[in-house]
Motif scaffolding. Structure first.
Motif, short mmCIF file in Angstrom:
data_model
loop_
_atom_site.label_atom_id
_atom_site.label_comp_id
_atom_site.label_asym_id
_atom_site.label_seq_id
_atom_site.Cartn_x
_atom_site.Cartn_y
_atom_site.Cartn_z
N HIS A 59 -7.45 -17.74 -13.28
CA HIS A 59 -6.56 -16.99 -14.05
C HIS A 59 -5.38 -16.10 -13.07
O HIS A 59 -4.13 -15.79 -13.55
N TRP A 60 -5.68 -16.07 -11.83
CA TRP A 60 -4.55 -15.40 -10.84
C TRP A 60 -3.63 -16.37 -10.13
O TRP A 60 -2.98 -16.02 -9.33
N MET A 61 -3.73 -17.55 -10.58
CA MET A 61 -2.92 -18.88 -9.99
C MET A 61 -2.16 -19.48 -10.95
O MET A 61 -2.80 -19.98 -12.12
N THR A 62 -0.94 -19.68 -11.02
CA THR A 62 -0.05 -20.68 -11.64
C THR A 62 0.77 -21.48 -10.70
O THR A 62 1.07 -20.93 -9.70
N VAL A 63 1.07 -22.63 -11.34
CA VAL A 63 1.89 -23.59 -10.48
C VAL A 63 2.98 -24.23 -11.47
O VAL A 63 2.69 -24.47 -12.44
N ARG A 64 4.20 -24.23 -10.70
CA ARG A 64 5.27 -24.54 -11.42
C ARG A 64 6.42 -25.16 -10.43
O ARG A 64 6.32 -24.70 -9.55
N PRO A 65 7.11 -26.13 -11.14
CA PRO A 65 8.35 -26.65 -10.09
C PRO A 65 9.08 -25.34 -9.54
O PRO A 65 9.34 -24.68 -10.29
N LEU A 66 9.53 -25.42 -8.65
CA LEU A 66 10.61 -24.38 -8.03
C LEU A 66 11.81 -24.73 -8.61
O LEU A 66 12.39 -23.58 -8.90
N ALA A 67 12.33 -25.86 -9.00
CA ALA A 67 13.61 -25.61 -9.88
C ALA A 67 13.19 -26.59 -10.86
O ALA A 67 12.64 -27.88 -10.96
N SER A 68 13.47 -26.11 -12.22
CA SER A 68 13.29 -27.01 -13.50
C SER A 68 13.73 -28.29 -13.58
O SER A 68 13.37 -29.23 -14.09
N THR A 69 14.92 -28.48 -12.81
CA THR A 69 15.49 -29.68 -12.85
C THR A 69 14.85 -30.70 -11.76
O THR A 69 15.38 -32.05 -11.60
N SER A 70 14.00 -30.25 -10.94
CA SER A 70 13.40 -31.27 -10.20
C SER A 70 11.94 -31.15 -10.28
O SER A 70 11.19 -30.58 -9.35
N PRO A 71 11.46 -31.55 -11.36
CA PRO A 71 9.83 -31.60 -11.55
C PRO A 71 9.13 -32.44 -10.46
O PRO A 71 7.89 -32.16 -10.38
N GLY A 72 9.61 -33.33 -9.80
CA GLY A 72 8.90 -33.92 -8.84
C GLY A 72 9.26 -33.32 -7.26
O GLY A 72 8.63 -34.07 -6.40
N PRO A 74 9.85 -29.50 -4.93
CA PRO A 74 9.03 -28.63 -4.33
C PRO A 74 8.35 -27.75 -5.53
O PRO A 74 9.07 -27.48 -6.61
N HIS A 75 6.91 -27.36 -5.26
CA HIS A 75 6.43 -26.64 -6.53
C HIS A 75 6.07 -25.11 -5.82
O HIS A 75 5.86 -24.95 -4.52
N ILE A 76 5.74 -24.06 -6.66
CA ILE A 76 5.44 -22.84 -6.16
C ILE A 76 4.01 -22.34 -6.89
O ILE A 76 3.79 -22.75 -7.97
N GLY A 82 2.32 -12.54 -9.11
CA GLY A 82 3.40 -12.66 -8.24
C GLY A 82 3.36 -11.51 -7.00
O GLY A 82 4.40 -11.57 -6.23
N ARG A 83 2.30 -11.14 -6.64
CA ARG A 83 2.05 -10.51 -5.18
C ARG A 83 2.01 -11.49 -4.27
O ARG A 83 2.47 -11.18 -2.98
N GLY A 84 2.08 -12.78 -4.12
CA GLY A 84 2.25 -13.76 -3.37
C GLY A 84 2.24 -14.83 -3.68
O GLY A 84 2.30 -15.24 -5.15
N TRP A 85 2.74 -15.88 -2.93
CA TRP A 85 3.13 -17.27 -3.38
C TRP A 85 2.98 -18.29 -2.12
O TRP A 85 2.84 -17.97 -1.06
N LEU A 86 3.20 -19.55 -2.87
CA LEU A 86 2.83 -20.63 -1.55
C LEU A 86 4.06 -21.74 -2.09
O LEU A 86 4.12 -21.83 -3.58
N VAL A 87 4.80 -22.19 -1.36
CA VAL A 87 5.69 -23.29 -2.00
C VAL A 87 5.42 -24.55 -1.06
O VAL A 87 5.15 -24.54 0.15
N TYR A 88 5.35 -25.56 -1.87
CA TYR A 88 4.75 -26.72 -1.10
C TYR A 88 5.36 -28.06 -2.01
O TYR A 88 5.89 -27.83 -2.93
N THR A 89 5.23 -28.95 -1.08
CA THR A 89 5.59 -30.39 -1.34
C THR A 89 4.55 -31.16 -1.58
O THR A 89 3.93 -31.25 -0.57
N PHE A 90 4.31 -32.00 -2.65
CA PHE A 90 3.03 -33.30 -2.36
C PHE A 90 3.90 -34.66 -1.96
O PHE A 90 4.84 -35.00 -2.72
N ILE A 91 3.63 -35.08 -0.83
CA ILE A 91 4.19 -36.34 -0.69
C ILE A 91 3.02 -37.45 -0.69
O ILE A 91 1.95 -37.55 -0.23
N ARG A 92 3.53 -38.19 -1.72
CA ARG A 92 2.69 -39.28 -2.59
C ARG A 92 2.92 -40.29 -1.78
O ARG A 92 3.35 -41.58 -2.17
N ARG A 93 2.35 -40.61 -0.30
CA ARG A 93 2.36 -41.82 0.32
C ARG A 93 1.00 -42.64 -0.37
O ARG A 93 0.02 -42.17 -0.42
#
Length: 107
Positions: A59-72, A74-76, A82-93
């Motif tokens: 319940h303390w964790m949500t995942v969403r695209p950093l920009a709604s126009t780029s769903p593939g 970076p995600h946050i 909202g006390r903290g966050w991680l921004v990440y990209t999944f590289i699907r090699r």
């Protein structure tokens, strides 16, 4: 032999700045970030796409695209309301897909 797509556990790498920020956090923030990391590296799709795809997350964790126009792109991961966050990209090699954390923050 069938050449299957890669499956979790994914590798996770950190930029130098994100790693430094993580290491300077208080223990509470580091613990939540490590719990979020465990969720990300074991998820079938680290972008949690689709309706209710992230319903199984804590319940303390949500995942969403950093920009709604780029769903593939970076995600946050928002942590603890909202006390903290991680921004990440999944590289699907095909070989060695990985998650790259570019930003880590805890207030």
């Amino acid at each position: 032999m069938i050449d299957e797509p890669p499956r979790p556990s994914w590798q996770m790498d950190w930029t130098k700045q994100a790693q430094d920020d993580f290491q300077s956090m208080p223990a509470e923030g580091r613990d939540l970030i490590m719990s979020a990391r465990a969720e990300l590296v074991t998820a079938n799709d680290p972008y949690f796409r689709g309706i209710d795809a992230d319903a199984s997350l804590p319940h303390w964790m949500t995942v969403r695209p950093l920009a709604s126009t780029s769903p593939g792109g970076p995600h946050i991961v928002d942590l603890a309301g909202g006390r903290g966050w991680l921004v990440y990209t999944f590289i699907r090699r095909h070989t060695e897909p990985q998650i790259v954390v570019t930003d880590a923050f805890w207030a």
